[in-house]
Write an enzyme that holds these catalytic residues in place. Structure first.
Site, PDB file in Angstrom:
ATOM      1  N   PRO A   2      -4.525  -5.105   1.379  1.00 40.04           N
ATOM      2  CA  PRO A   2      -4.028  -6.298   2.064  1.00 40.04           C
ATOM      3  C   PRO A   2      -5.067  -6.888   3.001  1.00 40.04           C
ATOM      4  CG  PRO A   2      -2.648  -4.370   2.542  1.00 40.04           C
ATOM      5  CD  PRO A   2      -3.806  -3.891   1.779  1.00 40.04           C
ATOM      6  N   GLU A   3      -5.421  -8.129   2.758  1.00 40.79           N
ATOM      7  CA  GLU A   3      -6.280  -8.869   3.671  1.00 40.79           C
ATOM      8  C   GLU A   3      -5.396  -9.894   4.377  1.00 40.79           C
ATOM      9  OE1 GLU A   3      -9.906 -10.159   1.700  1.00 40.79           O
ATOM     10  OE2 GLU A   3      -9.761  -8.527   0.273  1.00 40.79           O
ATOM     11  N   HIS A 106       6.560   8.335  -0.917  1.00 45.24           N
ATOM     12  CA  HIS A 106       5.735   7.791   0.170  1.00 45.24           C
ATOM     13  C   HIS A 106       6.428   6.757   1.051  1.00 45.24           C
ATOM     14  CE1 HIS A 106       2.619   9.942  -1.898  1.00 45.24           C
ATOM     15  NE2 HIS A 106       2.725   9.174  -2.955  1.00 45.24           N
ATOM     16  N   ARG A 124      -1.530   6.137   0.255  1.00 43.45           N
ATOM     17  CA  ARG A 124      -2.793   6.700   0.726  1.00 43.45           C
ATOM     18  C   ARG A 124      -2.840   6.937   2.223  1.00 43.45           C
ATOM     19  NH1 ARG A 124      -7.172   3.169  -2.389  1.00 43.45           N
ATOM     20  NH2 ARG A 124      -8.605   4.652  -1.468  1.00 43.45           N
ATOM     21  N   LYS A 166     -30.386 -11.770  12.444  1.00 35.68           N
ATOM     22  CA  LYS A 166     -29.603 -10.699  11.819  1.00 35.68           C
ATOM     23  C   LYS A 166     -30.068 -10.463  10.373  1.00 35.68           C
ATOM     24  CE  LYS A 166     -26.253  -9.774  14.952  1.00 35.68           C
ATOM     25  NZ  LYS A 166     -26.265 -10.886  15.897  1.00 35.68           N
TER      26      LYS A 166
END
Length: 288
Positions: A2-3, A106, A124, A166
């Site tokens: 999930p973003e 789960h 997980r 950077k």
DNA sequence: AAGAGGCCCTGATAGC
DNA sequence: TGCTATCAGGGCCTCT
């Protein structure tokens, strides 16, 4: 997986289903999430009203009546399920697995409301729940996070300044939450493809026009993903257990060895490894 | 100090 | 069939 877009979809559902409601009971079946769920967790939440539901980056923020917060991170495989109650559910165990889309294993945390239950599933266990006592501590928690792509602070000046000297690759910056919040591995590849920027390009070598493109396309990809209900690769499900649809629109992610979709390009999509994460790109139309 | 890589974990899949 | 190896990646941590 999930973003930001996936978390936003869940947030909208929670706002609809549990905002304003009283938490009757919480039960925890497995405390060993990314961070251990404290033994006082259930007791603290019991009988509290939920005053607001919001989101920051990939975090769900449940605000309680006393201005404290329960924050949720879905990790990579966390899903939240809303199951409407049958009559007398509090006195029956049989209704628990009655929802066809609810996984059998789960289901670690369950919030009970009068008319429904909110169930947290996470095979997980990379996700976590955390109690934060007030707004001040919440701000502290997120003080090292960069702005979201939609934030006014995520502008050309900020990005060009940040990238000065950077050497790190642009892809690694997109998934770096200190630089920008909410973008993960999948959308990073999509954003760079749309911007025609090579993922390995050092951030400091981006010109102003490329930075602007990146800002614009970050918003564009994420907004479109939200509109399509998020992406489902393996794990993501919305609170009714259904999948998102944005994965159908992926231009590069998971398209290893397939042809580039850009009209007139005729390049091939490659999968490369960057800091132990997969990146997908078209070497022909994304320039270093 | 910047940046790379390891670790936590389970399930799906590939290969023998 | 059944075993082992590999991959998936978010955030925190350690190491150079």
């Amino acid at each position: 997986m999930p973003e930001l877009p996936e978390v936003e979809i869940v947030k909208q559902s929670l706002a609809k289903n549990i905002k304003g409601k009283k938490i009757i009971k919480v039960s925890v079946r497995n405390r060993n999430l990314r961070f251990k769920v404290k033994s006082s967790f259930e007791y603290y939440l019991k009988n509290k009203y939920i005053s607001n539901i919001s989101r920051f980056s990939k975090y769900l923020l449940i605000e309680l009546e006393n201005q404290s917060f329960c924050i949720i991170h879905l990790g990579m495989s966390g899903t939240i399920h809303i199951v409407k109650n049958k009559k007398n559910y509090l006195f029956s165990n049989t209704s628990f697995y009655s929802s066809p889309n609810l996984p059998k294993k789960h289901n670690h945390i369950e919030f009970f409301f009068k008319d429904l239950r909110m169930i947290y599933n996470d095979p997980r266990r990379f996700g976590f729940f955390q109690l934060i006592s007030n707004k001040n501590n919440l701000d502290k928690k997120f003080q090292n996070y960069g702005p979201e792509p939609f934030d006014k602070k995520f502008n050309s000046k900020y990005v060009t300044k940040y990238f000065e000297s950077k050497n790190k690759s642009i892809k690694n910056f997109l998934i770096d939450q200190k630089f920008v919040s909410g973008i993960g591995n999948i959308y990073a590849s999509e954003i760079l493809y749309l911007s025609r920027i090579h993922p390995l390009k050092a951030a400091k070598k981006l010109n102003k026009s490329q930075c602007k493109k990146l800002i614009l396309n970050s918003k564009k990809i994420l907004l479109n993903a939200i509109k399509k209900g998020g992406s489902t690769i393996r794990d993501f499900k919305n609170t009714t257990g259904n999948t998102g649809h944005f994965q159908k629109e992926f231009q590069v992610y998971g398209r290893n060895n397939l042809n580039c979709k850009r009209p007139g390009c005729f390049g091939k999509i490659y999968k490369i490894n960057q800091s132990n994460r997969s990146t997908f790109l078209c070497k022909k139309c994304q320039k270093k």
